[in-house]
Design a protein around this motif. Structure first.
Motif, PDB file in Angstrom:
ATOM      1  N   THR A  51     -19.108  22.970  -6.154  1.00 45.32           N
ATOM      2  CA  THR A  51     -18.674  21.865  -6.257  1.00 45.32           C
ATOM      3  C   THR A  51     -17.353  21.447  -5.525  1.00 45.32           C
ATOM      4  N   GLU A  52     -16.747  22.483  -5.166  1.00 42.73           N
ATOM      5  CA  GLU A  52     -15.285  22.175  -4.540  1.00 42.73           C
ATOM      6  C   GLU A  52     -15.202  22.734  -3.012  1.00 42.73           C
ATOM      7  N   GLY A  53     -14.407  22.071  -2.147  1.00 38.17           N
ATOM      8  CA  GLY A  53     -14.304  22.258  -0.762  1.00 38.17           C
ATOM      9  C   GLY A  53     -13.004  23.284  -0.460  1.00 38.17           C
ATOM     10  N   GLY A  54     -12.691  23.120   0.580  1.00 45.82           N
ATOM     11  CA  GLY A  54     -11.340  23.862   1.019  1.00 45.82           C
ATOM     12  C   GLY A  54     -10.747  23.188   2.302  1.00 45.82           C
ATOM     13  N   CYS A  55     -10.203  24.038   3.051  1.00 41.81           N
ATOM     14  CA  CYS A  55      -9.389  23.746   4.284  1.00 41.81           C
ATOM     15  C   CYS A  55      -9.394  24.597   5.502  1.00 41.81           C
ATOM     16  N   TYR A  56      -9.810  24.222   6.568  1.00 47.75           N
ATOM     17  CA  TYR A  56      -9.575  24.897   7.841  1.00 47.75           C
ATOM     18  C   TYR A  56      -8.110  24.544   8.163  1.00 47.75           C
ATOM     19  N   GLU A  57      -7.384  25.795   8.596  1.00 47.43           N
ATOM     20  CA  GLU A  57      -6.086  25.616   9.189  1.00 47.43           C
ATOM     21  C   GLU A  57      -5.998  26.492  10.535  1.00 47.43           C
ATOM     22  N   GLU A  71      -9.866  19.257   6.151  1.00 44.32           N
ATOM     23  CA  GLU A  71     -10.477  19.577   4.603  1.00 44.32           C
ATOM     24  C   GLU A  71     -11.921  19.539   4.862  1.00 44.32           C
ATOM     25  N   PHE A  72     -12.680  19.997   4.066  1.00 48.63           N
ATOM     26  CA  PHE A  72     -13.925  19.952   4.038  1.00 48.63           C
ATOM     27  C   PHE A  72     -14.632  20.141   2.467  1.00 48.63           C
ATOM     28  N   SER A  73     -15.672  19.741   2.265  1.00 50.27           N
ATOM     29  CA  SER A  73     -16.435  19.886   0.982  1.00 50.27           C
ATOM     30  C   SER A  73     -17.805  20.460   1.136  1.00 50.27           C
ATOM     31  N   PHE A  74     -18.310  21.196   0.069  1.00 47.83           N
ATOM     32  CA  PHE A  74     -19.471  21.832   0.098  1.00 47.83           C
ATOM     33  C   PHE A  74     -19.754  22.496   1.299  1.00 47.83           C
ATOM     34  N   LEU A  75     -19.130  23.315   1.594  1.00 47.82           N
ATOM     35  CA  LEU A  75     -19.189  24.178   2.866  1.00 47.82           C
ATOM     36  C   LEU A  75     -20.593  24.665   3.538  1.00 47.82           C
TER      37      LEU A  75
END
Length: 101
Positions: A51-57, A71-75
């Motif tokens: 239910t959470e996303g994350g972030c590509y850096e 940012e992304f959600s639901f990878l």
């Protein structure tokens, strides 16, 4: 030997095939002519929480400050992952063309 894309995230497929293991959530970024541009990494992503996303850096050093992020959600959603990756590599490509902007 040239790489297939303008911007290549080395070991990204390894991270996906590992089940998004955090140990593999990073790699080199190379352009099509194999020049090393920096590093990609994924932060704030927990593969156990769908239910959470994350972030590509993207950064010049493995643990350095992010120059580019997305940012992304639901990878696990292929559509979301594709959209986030597309934006992320486009931003890196733009940075490579204009590193001082």
């Amino acid at each position: 030997m040239p790489l297939p894309y303008k911007i290549n995230l080395i070991d990204h497929e390894r991270w996906i095939s590992s089940g998004y293991n955090r140990s593999f959530a990073w790699g080199l970024v190379r352009n099509a002519s194999t020049k090393e541009l920096g590093f990609w990494r994924v932060v704030r992503y927990n593969p156990n929480l769908d239910t959470e996303g994350g972030c590509y850096e993207f950064s010049l050093e493995r643990t350095g400050s992010a120059i580019v992020s997305e940012e992304f959600s639901f990878l696990d959603s292929e559509i979301n992952r594709s959209a986030a990756l597309s934006e992320f590599v486009a931003k890196i490509e733009n940075w490579e063309k204009n590193p001082n902007s």
